[in-house]
Design an enzyme around this catalytic site. Structure first.
Site, PDB file in Angstrom:
ATOM      1  N   GLN A   1     -10.505  -2.674   2.313  1.00 13.69           N
ATOM      2  CA  GLN A   1      -9.999  -3.336   3.524  1.00 13.69           C
ATOM      3  C   GLN A   1      -9.980  -2.405   4.739  1.00 13.69           C
ATOM      4  O   GLN A   1      -9.522  -2.795   5.810  1.00 13.69           O
ATOM      5  CB  GLN A   1      -8.624  -3.956   3.280  1.00 13.69           C
ATOM      6  CG  GLN A   1      -7.491  -2.970   3.109  1.00 13.69           C
ATOM      7  CD  GLN A   1      -6.214  -3.676   2.675  1.00 13.69           C
ATOM      8  OE1 GLN A   1      -6.090  -4.144   1.555  1.00 13.69           O
ATOM      9  NE2 GLN A   1      -5.248  -3.779   3.577  1.00 13.69           N
TER      10      GLN A   1
ATOM     11  N   LYS B   1       4.852 -10.078   8.970  1.00 13.10           N
ATOM     12  CA  LYS B   1       4.361  -8.994   9.840  1.00 13.10           C
ATOM     13  C   LYS B   1       2.837  -9.068   9.953  1.00 13.10           C
ATOM     14  O   LYS B   1       2.264  -8.885  11.021  1.00 13.10           O
ATOM     15  CB  LYS B   1       4.811  -7.652   9.244  1.00 13.10           C
ATOM     16  CG  LYS B   1       4.056  -6.429   9.697  1.00 13.10           C
ATOM     17  CD  LYS B   1       4.602  -5.927  10.984  1.00 13.10           C
ATOM     18  CE  LYS B   1       3.920  -4.743  11.608  1.00 13.10           C
ATOM     19  NZ  LYS B   1       2.891  -4.073  10.911  1.00 13.10           N
TER      20      LYS B   1
ATOM     21  N   HIS C   1       9.217  -3.464   3.370  1.00 19.99           N
ATOM     22  CA  HIS C   1       8.752  -3.680   1.992  1.00 19.99           C
ATOM     23  C   HIS C   1       9.935  -4.027   1.076  1.00 19.99           C
ATOM     24  O   HIS C   1       9.836  -4.896   0.216  1.00 19.99           O
ATOM     25  CB  HIS C   1       8.085  -2.411   1.453  1.00 19.99           C
ATOM     26  CG  HIS C   1       6.857  -1.987   2.189  1.00 19.99           C
ATOM     27  ND1 HIS C   1       6.794  -0.827   2.928  1.00 19.99           N
ATOM     28  CD2 HIS C   1       5.628  -2.559   2.287  1.00 19.99           C
ATOM     29  CE1 HIS C   1       5.582  -0.700   3.444  1.00 19.99           C
ATOM     30  NE2 HIS C   1       4.858  -1.734   3.082  1.00 19.99           N
TER      31      HIS C   1
ATOM     32  N   GLN D   1      -2.939 -12.289   7.627  1.00 18.30           N
ATOM     33  CA  GLN D   1      -3.113 -11.973   6.201  1.00 18.30           C
ATOM     34  C   GLN D   1      -2.378 -12.988   5.327  1.00 18.30           C
ATOM     35  O   GLN D   1      -2.901 -13.440   4.309  1.00 18.30           O
ATOM     36  CB  GLN D   1      -2.587 -10.569   5.927  1.00 18.30           C
ATOM     37  CG  GLN D   1      -2.460 -10.210   4.458  1.00 18.30           C
ATOM     38  CD  GLN D   1      -2.069  -8.760   4.260  1.00 18.30           C
ATOM     39  OE1 GLN D   1      -2.892  -7.876   4.431  1.00 18.30           O
ATOM     40  NE2 GLN D   1      -0.820  -8.504   3.917  1.00 18.30           N
TER      41      GLN D   1
ATOM     42  N   MET E   1       0.839  -1.206   0.000  1.00 13.99           N
ATOM     43  CA  MET E   1       0.000   0.000   0.000  1.00 13.99           C
ATOM     44  C   MET E   1       0.874   1.256   0.000  1.00 13.99           C
ATOM     45  O   MET E   1       0.413   2.345   0.359  1.00 13.99           O
ATOM     46  CB  MET E   1      -0.930  -0.011   1.216  1.00 13.99           C
ATOM     47  CG  MET E   1      -1.902  -1.188   1.193  1.00 13.99           C
ATOM     48  SD  MET E   1      -3.426  -0.906   2.109  1.00 13.99           S
ATOM     49  CE  MET E   1      -2.789  -0.677   3.765  1.00 13.99           C
TER      50      MET E   1
ATOM     51  N   VAL F   1      10.921  -7.425   9.361  1.00 12.55           N
ATOM     52  CA  VAL F   1      12.065  -6.523   9.524  1.00 12.55           C
ATOM     53  C   VAL F   1      11.747  -5.566  10.670  1.00 12.55           C
ATOM     54  O   VAL F   1      10.660  -4.991  10.729  1.00 12.55           O
ATOM     55  CB  VAL F   1      12.341  -5.736   8.223  1.00 12.55           C
ATOM     56  CG1 VAL F   1      13.473  -4.737   8.419  1.00 12.55           C
ATOM     57  CG2 VAL F   1      12.671  -6.702   7.096  1.00 12.55           C
TER      58      VAL F   1
ATOM     59  N   SER G   1       6.639  -0.441  10.177  1.00  8.71           N
ATOM     60  CA  SER G   1       5.262  -0.331   9.684  1.00  8.71           C
ATOM     61  C   SER G   1       5.060   1.082   9.152  1.00  8.71           C
ATOM     62  O   SER G   1       5.580   2.048   9.724  1.00  8.71           O
ATOM     63  CB  SER G   1       4.276  -0.584  10.833  1.00  8.71           C
ATOM     64  OG  SER G   1       2.982  -0.128  10.468  1.00  8.71           O
ATOM     65  N   SER G   2       4.288   1.200   8.083  1.00 10.24           N
ATOM     66  CA  SER G   2       3.982   2.532   7.541  1.00 10.24           C
ATOM     67  C   SER G   2       3.264   3.372   8.587  1.00 10.24           C
ATOM     68  O   SER G   2       3.336   4.593   8.572  1.00 10.24           O
ATOM     69  CB  SER G   2       3.104   2.405   6.297  1.00 10.24           C
ATOM     70  OG  SER G   2       3.711   1.559   5.353  1.00 10.24           O
ATOM     71  N   ARG G   3       2.549   2.706   9.497  1.00  8.95           N
ATOM     72  CA  ARG G   3       1.781   3.447  10.514  1.00  8.95           C
ATOM     73  C   ARG G   3       2.648   3.941  11.675  1.00  8.95           C
ATOM     74  O   ARG G   3       2.164   4.719  12.500  1.00  8.95           O
ATOM     75  CB  ARG G   3       0.635   2.591  11.053  1.00  8.95           C
ATOM     76  CG  ARG G   3      -0.481   2.357  10.044  1.00  8.95           C
ATOM     77  CD  ARG G   3      -1.705   1.725  10.696  1.00  8.95           C
ATOM     78  NE  ARG G   3      -2.860   1.712   9.815  1.00  8.95           N
ATOM     79  CZ  ARG G   3      -3.262   0.663   9.080  1.00  8.95           C
ATOM     80  NH1 ARG G   3      -2.575  -0.469   9.111  1.00  8.95           N
ATOM     81  NH2 ARG G   3      -4.335   0.751   8.313  1.00  8.95           N
TER      82      ARG G   3
HETATM   83  P1  AMP Z   1       1.418  -2.873   3.517  1.00  9.50           P
HETATM   84  O1  AMP Z   1       1.981  -1.852   2.593  1.00  9.50           O
HETATM   85  O2  AMP Z   1       1.418  -2.473   4.944  1.00  9.50           O
HETATM   86  O3  AMP Z   1       0.102  -3.432   3.039  1.00  9.50           O
HETATM   87  O4  AMP Z   1       2.426  -4.092   3.454  1.00  9.50           O
HETATM   88  C1  AMP Z   1       2.781  -4.689   2.223  1.00  9.50           C
HETATM   89  C2  AMP Z   1       3.524  -5.961   2.514  1.00  9.50           C
HETATM   90  O5  AMP Z   1       4.704  -5.657   3.266  1.00  9.50           O
HETATM   91  C3  AMP Z   1       2.713  -6.965   3.353  1.00  9.50           C
HETATM   92  O6  AMP Z   1       2.933  -8.273   2.834  1.00  9.50           O
HETATM   93  C4  AMP Z   1       3.300  -6.798   4.720  1.00  9.50           C
HETATM   94  O7  AMP Z   1       3.186  -7.960   5.515  1.00  9.50           O
HETATM   95  C5  AMP Z   1       4.750  -6.502   4.397  1.00  9.50           C
HETATM   96  N1  AMP Z   1       5.416  -5.817   5.517  1.00  9.50           N
HETATM   97  C6  AMP Z   1       5.006  -4.703   6.141  1.00  9.50           C
HETATM   98  N2  AMP Z   1       5.855  -4.394   7.162  1.00  9.50           N
HETATM   99  C7  AMP Z   1       6.808  -5.364   7.169  1.00  9.50           C
HETATM  100  C8  AMP Z   1       7.948  -5.630   7.990  1.00  9.50           C
HETATM  101  N3  AMP Z   1       8.280  -4.847   9.013  1.00  9.50           N
HETATM  102  N4  AMP Z   1       8.703  -6.711   7.701  1.00  9.50           N
HETATM  103  C9  AMP Z   1       8.371  -7.540   6.661  1.00  9.50           C
HETATM  104  N5  AMP Z   1       7.303  -7.342   5.857  1.00  9.50           N
HETATM  105  C10 AMP Z   1       6.529  -6.274   6.111  1.00  9.50           C
END
Ligand code: AMP
Length: 288
Positions: free
Chosen positions: A65, A153, A41, A157, A34, A180, A189-191
């Protein structure tokens, strides 16, 4: 070297690129995101590159979602920054569709996965995984990759996506990637950008606490006991706990008593920010 990264916004353009690669005999991996990309990522991209000749990264903040009171409107977006990172990290193509390309006028289909989506994050976010399953199914059919990489993470999902692919006979290998973390253990996390400096200081306690649960379980402590202690610790530190749970790592079935193999999962709020994390039992250090 100049980046050769191309961005496409339509399914037709995505398919044209993939078809050209296929014609040349190349394999393809997809990394759905996202956006607001961080090193988590980029680790998925690196894993995808190790598996396939070509990697497509999708960037789409999927409205289906998000719940009505969630952060869809405020979700961090930084397309220019994302493209710079992906160019440097060696993605071959970015698929960044507009909402109307993914959900044109008259769109009706929603995929429901059943009990796997009812507990944990699904309990607090009732239609979240229907939206995830629907958009992931669309992305897999639009791109038709050999591999698709998802992070542990979002552990629930990852299992939902594996179930989806199995149930609908989608011809793709789902690859799980390790979490990570920051040096202090906080999962990227993006958040995390929502956290105030004070909250950021407290945040690593989530990982620390569930790691302690995993260690205790590996020593034979009962699940219920360990979970109660963890909730108490997180409450005391200022988290508002949504859940701390010990589940079967393949089915997410609740476990009780002493366990040999499990996943400890947690979600907790710091202010308005919902953090999630999970760790394996036995923990990595005692894995062998
Ligand atoms: P998102 O952009 O949050 O929807 O995440 C996209 C993908 O990146 C998803 O498969 C997440 O599980 C993965 N992801 C997000 N944060 C991490 C992290 N810290 N380590 C590994 N994968 C991640």
């Amino acid at each position: 070297m100049a980046s050769t990264l191309t961005t496409v916004r339509t399914v037709n353009d995505l398919r044209a690129h993939v078809a050209a690669w296929r014609k040349a005999g190349e394999s393809v991996a997809l990394v759905p995101t996202m956006g607001a990309l961080h090193d988590g990522h980029l680790s998925l991209l690196a894993l995808a590159k190790s598996k396939a000749d070509r990697v497509v990264v999708s960037i789409f903040v999927n409205p289906t979602q998000f719940g009505p009171r969630e952060d869809y409107g405020d979700y961090p977006r930084d397309e220019q920054g994302d493209l710079a990172k992906l160019g440097k990290a060696g993605a071959d193509l970015v698929f960044a569709p507009e909402t109307a390309e993914m959900y044109p006028e008259g769109f009706k289909t929603l995929i429901k996965i059943g009990d796997l989506t009812e507990g944990l994050c699904g309990a607090a976010r009732p239609n979240h995984f229907d939206g995830v399953a629907t958009v992931v199914a669309k992305l897999l059919m639009q791109c038709a990759p050999d591999f698709a990489v998802f992070g542990e993470k979002d552990y629930q999902q990852l299992l939902v996506v594996k179930q989806l692919v199995r149930d609908l006979n989608i011809s793709v290998e789902i690859v799980g990637a390790p979490i990570v973390r920051e040096k202090d253990g906080l999962a990227l996390s993006s958040r995390n950008v929502y956290l105030s400096p004070e909250q950021r200081k407290i945040a690593p306690l989530l990982h620390q606490t569930i790691s302690d649960v995993a260690t205790d379980l590996a020593k034979g402590r009962g699940c219920d006991d360990a979970v109660v202690a963890a909730r108490f610790k997180l409450d005391a530190a200022g988290f508002r706990v949504d859940y701390v749970a010990v589940r079967d790592p393949d089915t997410l079935t609740p476990l009780v008593g002493p366990v040999k193999r499990a996943r400890v999962l947690a979600a907790a709020y710091l202010g308005k920010t919902r953090l999630i994390d999970n760790v394996p039992v036995p923990p990595p250090a005692t894995n062998r």
